[in-house]
Design a protein around this motif. Structure first.
Motif, PDB file in Angstrom:
ATOM      1  N   PRO A 257       0.799  -1.224   0.000  1.00  0.00           N
ATOM      2  CA  PRO A 257       0.000   0.000   0.000  1.00  0.00           C
ATOM      3  C   PRO A 257       0.830   1.273   0.000  1.00  0.00           C
ATOM      4  CG  PRO A 257      -0.932  -1.596   1.527  1.00  0.00           C
ATOM      5  CD  PRO A 257       0.386  -2.147   1.083  1.00  0.00           C
ATOM      6  N   ARG A 258       1.936   1.283   0.739  1.00  0.00           N
ATOM      7  CA  ARG A 258       2.770   2.487   0.776  1.00  0.00           C
ATOM      8  C   ARG A 258       3.380   2.786  -0.592  1.00  0.00           C
ATOM      9  NH1 ARG A 258       3.208   4.335   5.819  1.00  0.00           N
ATOM     10  NH2 ARG A 258       2.801   2.858   7.521  1.00  0.00           N
ATOM     11  N   ALA A 259       3.819   1.751  -1.277  1.00  0.00           N
ATOM     12  CA  ALA A 259       4.395   1.947  -2.606  1.00  0.00           C
ATOM     13  C   ALA A 259       3.334   2.452  -3.580  1.00  0.00           C
ATOM     14  CB  ALA A 259       5.010   0.639  -3.109  1.00  0.00           C
ATOM     15  N   ALA A 260       2.122   1.920  -3.459  1.00  0.00           N
ATOM     16  CA  ALA A 260       1.038   2.363  -4.341  1.00  0.00           C
ATOM     17  C   ALA A 260       0.715   3.833  -4.110  1.00  0.00           C
ATOM     18  CB  ALA A 260      -0.204   1.507  -4.098  1.00  0.00           C
ATOM     19  N   LEU A 261       0.620   4.237  -2.852  1.00  0.00           N
ATOM     20  CA  LEU A 261       0.331   5.639  -2.553  1.00  0.00           C
ATOM     21  C   LEU A 261       1.468   6.549  -2.981  1.00  0.00           C
ATOM     22  CD1 LEU A 261      -1.424   5.457   0.942  1.00  0.00           C
ATOM     23  CD2 LEU A 261      -2.461   5.597  -1.331  1.00  0.00           C
ATOM     24  N   ALA A 262       2.711   6.078  -2.837  1.00  0.00           N
ATOM     25  CA  ALA A 262       3.850   6.892  -3.263  1.00  0.00           C
ATOM     26  C   ALA A 262       3.805   7.145  -4.765  1.00  0.00           C
ATOM     27  CB  ALA A 262       5.164   6.206  -2.883  1.00  0.00           C
ATOM     28  N   GLU A 263       3.437   6.132  -5.522  1.00  0.00           N
ATOM     29  CA  GLU A 263       3.349   6.306  -6.975  1.00  0.00           C
ATOM     30  C   GLU A 263       2.210   7.250  -7.341  1.00  0.00           C
ATOM     31  OE1 GLU A 263       2.835   3.669 -11.081  1.00  0.00           O
ATOM     32  OE2 GLU A 263       3.554   2.703  -9.230  1.00  0.00           O
ATOM     33  N   LEU A 264       1.098   7.141  -6.645  1.00  0.00           N
ATOM     34  CA  LEU A 264      -0.029   8.032  -6.924  1.00  0.00           C
ATOM     35  C   LEU A 264       0.298   9.471  -6.532  1.00  0.00           C
ATOM     36  CD1 LEU A 264      -2.948   5.715  -5.778  1.00  0.00           C
ATOM     37  CD2 LEU A 264      -2.391   6.408  -8.131  1.00  0.00           C
ATOM     38  N   PHE A 265       1.004   9.650  -5.415  1.00  0.00           N
ATOM     39  CA  PHE A 265       1.391  11.000  -4.994  1.00  0.00           C
ATOM     40  C   PHE A 265       2.345  11.626  -6.011  1.00  0.00           C
ATOM     41  CE2 PHE A 265       3.842  14.016  -2.284  1.00  0.00           C
ATOM     42  CZ  PHE A 265       2.781  14.808  -1.874  1.00  0.00           C
ATOM     43  N   ALA A 266       3.221  10.804  -6.577  1.00  0.00           N
ATOM     44  CA  ALA A 266       4.138  11.296  -7.604  1.00  0.00           C
ATOM     45  C   ALA A 266       3.386  11.748  -8.852  1.00  0.00           C
ATOM     46  CB  ALA A 266       5.154  10.215  -7.974  1.00  0.00           C
ATOM     47  N   GLY A 277     -11.661  -5.017  -2.632  1.00  0.00           N
ATOM     48  CA  GLY A 277     -12.257  -6.065  -1.828  1.00  0.00           C
ATOM     49  C   GLY A 277     -11.683  -6.138  -0.428  1.00  0.00           C
ATOM     50  N   PRO A 278     -12.077  -7.159   0.332  1.00  0.00           N
ATOM     51  CA  PRO A 278     -11.676  -7.264   1.739  1.00  0.00           C
ATOM     52  C   PRO A 278     -10.172  -7.422   1.943  1.00  0.00           C
ATOM     53  CG  PRO A 278     -12.819  -9.257   1.001  1.00  0.00           C
ATOM     54  CD  PRO A 278     -13.006  -8.242  -0.064  1.00  0.00           C
ATOM     55  N   THR A 279      -9.474  -8.065   1.014  1.00  0.00           N
ATOM     56  CA  THR A 279      -8.028  -8.260   1.174  1.00  0.00           C
ATOM     57  C   THR A 279      -7.291  -6.936   1.046  1.00  0.00           C
ATOM     58  OG1 THR A 279      -8.181 -10.511   0.294  1.00  0.00           O
ATOM     59  CG2 THR A 279      -6.008  -9.472   0.297  1.00  0.00           C
ATOM     60  N   LEU A 280      -7.627  -6.149   0.024  1.00  0.00           N
ATOM     61  CA  LEU A 280      -6.980  -4.856  -0.165  1.00  0.00           C
ATOM     62  C   LEU A 280      -7.307  -3.917   0.987  1.00  0.00           C
ATOM     63  CD1 LEU A 280      -5.205  -3.272  -2.159  1.00  0.00           C
ATOM     64  CD2 LEU A 280      -7.312  -2.363  -3.153  1.00  0.00           C
ATOM     65  N   ALA A 281      -8.554  -3.924   1.424  1.00  0.00           N
ATOM     66  CA  ALA A 281      -8.952  -3.065   2.548  1.00  0.00           C
ATOM     67  C   ALA A 281      -8.159  -3.419   3.803  1.00  0.00           C
ATOM     68  CB  ALA A 281     -10.446  -3.210   2.806  1.00  0.00           C
ATOM     69  N   ALA A 282      -8.006  -4.704   4.069  1.00  0.00           N
ATOM     70  CA  ALA A 282      -7.253  -5.131   5.253  1.00  0.00           C
ATOM     71  C   ALA A 282      -5.791  -4.720   5.150  1.00  0.00           C
ATOM     72  CB  ALA A 282      -7.368  -6.645   5.427  1.00  0.00           C
ATOM     73  N   ALA A 283      -5.223  -4.796   3.952  1.00  0.00           N
ATOM     74  CA  ALA A 283      -3.820  -4.413   3.776  1.00  0.00           C
ATOM     75  C   ALA A 283      -3.615  -2.937   4.097  1.00  0.00           C
ATOM     76  CB  ALA A 283      -3.374  -4.712   2.348  1.00  0.00           C
ATOM     77  N   PHE A 284      -4.510  -2.079   3.623  1.00  0.00           N
ATOM     78  CA  PHE A 284      -4.403  -0.651   3.915  1.00  0.00           C
ATOM     79  C   PHE A 284      -4.654  -0.373   5.393  1.00  0.00           C
ATOM     80  CE2 PHE A 284      -4.180  -0.007  -0.552  1.00  0.00           C
ATOM     81  CZ  PHE A 284      -3.685   1.272  -0.739  1.00  0.00           C
ATOM     82  N   TRP A 285      -5.636  -1.057   5.977  1.00  0.00           N
ATOM     83  CA  TRP A 285      -5.952  -0.821   7.387  1.00  0.00           C
ATOM     84  C   TRP A 285      -4.792  -1.244   8.283  1.00  0.00           C
ATOM     85  CZ3 TRP A 285     -10.215   1.695   9.256  1.00  0.00           C
ATOM     86  CH2 TRP A 285     -10.338   1.724  10.658  1.00  0.00           C
ATOM     87  N   ARG A 286      -4.234  -2.409   8.023  1.00  0.00           N
ATOM     88  CA  ARG A 286      -3.139  -2.903   8.862  1.00  0.00           C
ATOM     89  C   ARG A 286      -1.886  -2.047   8.709  1.00  0.00           C
ATOM     90  NH1 ARG A 286      -2.991  -9.461   9.017  1.00  0.00           N
ATOM     91  NH2 ARG A 286      -1.458  -8.931  10.620  1.00  0.00           N
ATOM     92  N   ALA A 287      -1.757  -1.395   7.565  1.00  0.00           N
ATOM     93  CA  ALA A 287      -0.610  -0.508   7.352  1.00  0.00           C
ATOM     94  C   ALA A 287      -0.836   0.880   7.944  1.00  0.00           C
ATOM     95  CB  ALA A 287      -0.325  -0.376   5.854  1.00  0.00           C
TER      96      ALA A 287
END
Length: 354
Positions: A257-266, A277-287
């Motif tokens: 998730p951090r890498a994805a947000l860094a690319e979007l911020f760039a 879905g639930p897997t992606l949501a959990a990954a962002f929440w846990r991070a």
């Protein structure tokens, strides 16, 4: 002039008007903040007004100065954001105010962008009277997402999901249309339009084939569409609807998730609408990368099926995440009476405290 605050009544009224101008509907979302400006003469009367209309257009101060012409000399500029001090697509507003002969500058929010900040110091050094902080909280609210993105170096993330009363986002056979009501879906499109990026995982694209565009009540696409971002390592069928020409799409080849947000911020993206879905949501929440939660709860039960979010690593009730409830709304004209919860995640160190 109020000796306690350093602001006059006319200046506060002008600032409220400038805030209205900053929030003018129809301004395209983009990397720039929303800013309004009102010029006052020596008697507190409005000389001219202006506001920023998106990247590449004149800033609010320049807009107001152009409308005022020579009447700007000796005026007070009331601005919702500290005048910028750098040259980008347009020139620095601090210099424009100096050249116009403005006598006093009153601004609300200090500019958090280190690239653009310093306008107040430049003006003061040139002999202009400068006072900041008038209605600063209100100004920050207008640019809530922009301020967050600049200060944190990443986009603000809103996680949206729809669920049944028992926390299911799909039935046991995988069907999920429609967990939310039509009123909830229309409200979702309203929120989508406030973001500049829609983000889902590659599995959602492969299984659900979402279009991920913003549409009106008649299902017509809006003129300005957010970026569609798909996150994941797997290759995807180019025939999936998310890759059509309805809007720009980017495939973020990462599971981090951090890498994805860094690319979007760039890419100058500031507000991500997380609808995966639930897997992606959990990954962002846990991070710790969810900044706002919007949950639509439908008044029915499934008893089994896919959960709205995957494992969060919580083993005991004491460790439960307890977001702060910001708003609860029963959607109007909704025969199914879906309820929208808006929540703000607490800092992780406060979880479990009473």
């Amino acid at each position: 002039m109020d000796s306690r605050t350093g602001f006059g009544g006319a200046e506060e009224r002008a600032m409220r008007r400038a805030l209205e101008l900053a929030a003018t509907p129809g301004v395209p979302l983009g990397p720039n903040p929303r800013v309004g400006c009102v010029l006052l003469d020596a008697d507190g009367r409005t000389v001219a007004e202006g506001h920023h209309r998106g990247a590449g257009t004149p800033h609010a101060e320049a807009d107001a100065l152009a409308r005022a012409g020579g009447a700007a000399r000796g005026s007070t500029a009331v601005v919702t954001l500290e005048p910028c001090n750098h040259t980008g697509r347009t020139g620095p507003c601090a210099q424009a105010l100096l050249e116009a002969g403005v006598r006093r500058v009153v601004f609300a929010q200090a500019d958090p962008n280190p690239v653009a900040a310093g306008g107040a110091a430049t003006l003061s050094a040139a002999g202009v009277e400068v006072v900041g902080g008038l209605l600063a909280d209100e100004a920050r609210a207008v640019n809530r997402v922009w301020s967050f993105a600049v200060e944190h170096g990443r986009p603000f993330v809103t996680w949206k999901f729809a669920t049944t009363l028992d926390g299911r986002s799909a039935a046991a056979d995988g069907t999920s249309r429609w967990v939310s009501s039509r009123a909830a879906r229309l409200d979702t499109h309203r929120l989508r339009a406030l973001c500049d990026t829609m983000l889902v995982g590659s599995n959602t694209v492969a299984v659900d084939d979402p279009l991920l565009t913003v549409r009106d009540a008649e299902d017509r696409p809006l003129p300005h569409q957010p970026l569609r971002a798909v996150m994941g390592l797997r290759d995807l069928d180019p025939g999936r609807r998310v890759f059509d020409d309805s809007a720009e799409t980017v495939h973020l080849r990462t599971r981090d998730p951090r890498a994805a947000l860094a690319e979007l911020f760039a890419r100058d993206r500031q507000h991500v609408f997380l609808e995966g879905g639930p897997t992606l949501a959990a990954a962002f929440w846990r991070a710790g990368l969810v900044d706002e939660v919007v949950a639509y709860v439908a008044p029915f039960l499934l008893g089994a099926g896919r959960s709205a979010v995957a494992d969060l690593g919580i083993a005991t009730i004491a460790d439960a995440f307890r977001p702060r409830v910001v708003d609860v709304t029963v959607l109007a004209d909704d025969p199914e009476a879906n309820v929208r919860f808006t929540l703000a995640p607490h800092d992780r160190t406060t979880q479990g405290e009473d």
